[in-house]
Design a protein around this motif. Sequence first.
Motif, short mmCIF file in Angstrom:
data_model
loop_
_atom_site.label_atom_id
_atom_site.label_comp_id
_atom_site.label_asym_id
_atom_site.label_seq_id
_atom_site.Cartn_x
_atom_site.Cartn_y
_atom_site.Cartn_z
N GLU A 1 -5.06 2.55 1.25
CA GLU A 1 -5.87 1.81 2.21
C GLU A 1 -5.04 0.78 2.95
N ALA A 2 -4.09 0.16 2.24
CA ALA A 2 -3.21 -0.83 2.87
C ALA A 2 -2.38 -0.20 3.98
N ALA A 3 -2.00 1.05 3.80
CA ALA A 3 -1.19 1.73 4.81
C ALA A 3 -1.94 1.86 6.13
N THR A 4 -3.26 1.90 6.09
CA THR A 4 -4.05 2.02 7.32
C THR A 4 -4.04 0.73 8.13
N LEU A 5 -3.52 -0.35 7.56
CA LEU A 5 -3.49 -1.64 8.26
C LEU A 5 -2.31 -1.75 9.21
N VAL A 6 -1.39 -0.81 9.16
CA VAL A 6 -0.23 -0.83 10.06
C VAL A 6 -0.68 -0.35 11.43
N ARG A 7 -0.74 -1.26 12.37
CA ARG A 7 -1.25 -0.94 13.71
C ARG A 7 -0.15 -0.98 14.77
N ASP B 1 2.50 -14.98 13.81
CA ASP B 1 2.00 -13.74 14.38
C ASP B 1 0.50 -13.61 14.12
N CYS B 2 0.07 -13.98 12.92
CA CYS B 2 -1.36 -13.92 12.59
C CYS B 2 -2.17 -14.87 13.46
N ALA B 3 -1.62 -16.06 13.71
CA ALA B 3 -2.32 -17.03 14.55
C ALA B 3 -2.43 -16.52 15.98
N ALA B 4 -1.44 -15.74 16.41
CA ALA B 4 -1.43 -15.24 17.78
C ALA B 4 -2.43 -14.11 17.99
N ASP B 5 -2.48 -13.16 17.04
CA ASP B 5 -3.37 -12.00 17.25
C ASP B 5 -4.66 -12.07 16.44
N LYS B 6 -4.81 -13.13 15.64
CA LYS B 6 -6.02 -13.36 14.83
C LYS B 6 -6.26 -12.24 13.81
N ILE B 7 -5.21 -11.55 13.44
CA ILE B 7 -5.29 -10.53 12.39
C ILE B 7 -4.50 -11.05 11.20
N TYR B 8 -5.18 -11.29 10.10
CA TYR B 8 -4.57 -11.97 8.96
C TYR B 8 -4.34 -11.03 7.78
N GLU B 9 -4.47 -9.75 8.01
CA GLU B 9 -4.23 -8.77 6.95
C GLU B 9 -3.06 -7.89 7.33
N CYS B 10 -2.40 -7.33 6.33
CA CYS B 10 -1.22 -6.51 6.56
C CYS B 10 -1.00 -5.61 5.35
N MET B 11 -0.15 -4.64 5.53
CA MET B 11 0.35 -3.90 4.37
C MET B 11 1.50 -4.71 3.80
N LEU B 12 1.49 -4.92 2.51
CA LEU B 12 2.54 -5.71 1.88
C LEU B 12 3.20 -4.90 0.78
N VAL B 13 4.52 -4.88 0.80
CA VAL B 13 5.31 -4.16 -0.20
C VAL B 13 6.31 -5.14 -0.82
N SER B 14 6.33 -5.19 -2.14
CA SER B 14 7.29 -6.02 -2.86
C SER B 14 7.92 -5.20 -3.96
N LYS B 15 9.23 -5.30 -4.11
CA LYS B 15 9.95 -4.52 -5.11
C LYS B 15 10.80 -5.44 -5.97
N PRO B 16 10.21 -5.99 -7.05
CA PRO B 16 11.00 -6.82 -7.97
C PRO B 16 12.13 -6.02 -8.60
N LEU B 17 13.15 -6.74 -9.06
CA LEU B 17 14.29 -6.10 -9.72
C LEU B 17 13.86 -5.45 -11.03
N THR B 18 14.50 -4.35 -11.35
CA THR B 18 14.23 -3.71 -12.64
C THR B 18 15.21 -4.26 -13.68
N LEU B 19 15.17 -5.56 -13.86
CA LEU B 19 15.99 -6.24 -14.86
C LEU B 19 15.22 -6.27 -16.17
N VAL B 20 15.66 -5.49 -17.14
CA VAL B 20 14.95 -5.40 -18.41
C VAL B 20 14.90 -6.78 -19.07
N GLY B 21 13.70 -7.23 -19.34
CA GLY B 21 13.53 -8.54 -19.95
C GLY B 21 13.60 -9.69 -18.97
N GLY B 22 13.66 -9.38 -17.68
CA GLY B 22 13.75 -10.44 -16.68
C GLY B 22 12.47 -11.27 -16.64
#
Length: 329
Positions: free
Chosen positions: A51-57, A297-318
Amino acid sequence: MTSNIWKNERLPSYVELKARTDAPAESAWGLFGTDDQIGTVNLLTEEVAAEAATLVRKGASFGLDYELNAFKPPVSPYRKTLVHCEVCRLDGQVHDDYVNDFFPQAGSHIDGLRHHKHSVHGFYNNVDEFLVGSGTPDLGVQQIGRRGMVGRGVLVDIGRYRLSVGRPLDLMTGDSITLDDVQGAVNSQGLKFRTGDILLLHTGWAEHFLGLNIKDQQDLIAKRTFCGLAQSEEMLAWLWDSHFSVVASDTVAVEVMPTVPTSPFDRNVRGMMHPDLIALLGLCLGEMWKLDDLARDCAADKIYECMLVSKPLTLVGGVGSPCNAVAIK
């Protein structure tokens, strides 16, 4: 209350959590399974990601992390600034990097579930503290890094809201952000939350701090006065009842420092909500994220939602990781 509540697609309210007798009161232990290691990140399901992917306009992307050595001196006195020692030349043509003093939480980062234990109940989901050590997998940030975090990011612009109502945030002091402030910003932006949302709280603090001269930065660090969410049971209940998967901000600790005098969390270090958020509720926190470009950008177009991707490190025990996050609109 049983451990299959989430499997039955029902999450209890914070009031219900307070009434638990099968686990610590006010905890989410067992809701995602007795052996769960990632807490509310479980809410980032495949359906939520799709569903988040559909937010990419328009295809605009915004990196949400500052340079690894941007915060120098580090805001925390226990951390050091990464040093890019050299670019190693191998065989005259091949190049590698060598860095030193790499503290993953010294800049824009995500705190994993071993970052804080609760003073009474210990680590999230009753993980034995003797299993939380260097190189051990339990509650390590690699648990999140292996799957990544993909979902709907929702930006709540506290900075602009407070300015609009004539109470601009004081970014040089421990200015507290009340639940009324947050809800006022939410209402002014016409936001509706969904289960699994990644909450982005924009204040302008990080950009402001990095624009200060070194003396003012050092003075602010020495005083330990940073704006953020005011500690209260109502704030904790709102964060849980909104069913966010992650809460991130551009501030030092998400919550205000020093804590408000009325903080009910006197069982915790300095009255912070961190142990309740992380160890009891299993909620990962993002700190010092780079949100200003996205907020503009959100203030300019009044769209405050987005697709967000985060990839933390795969540091075992981090304990934590650079957030490696990007917002796409």
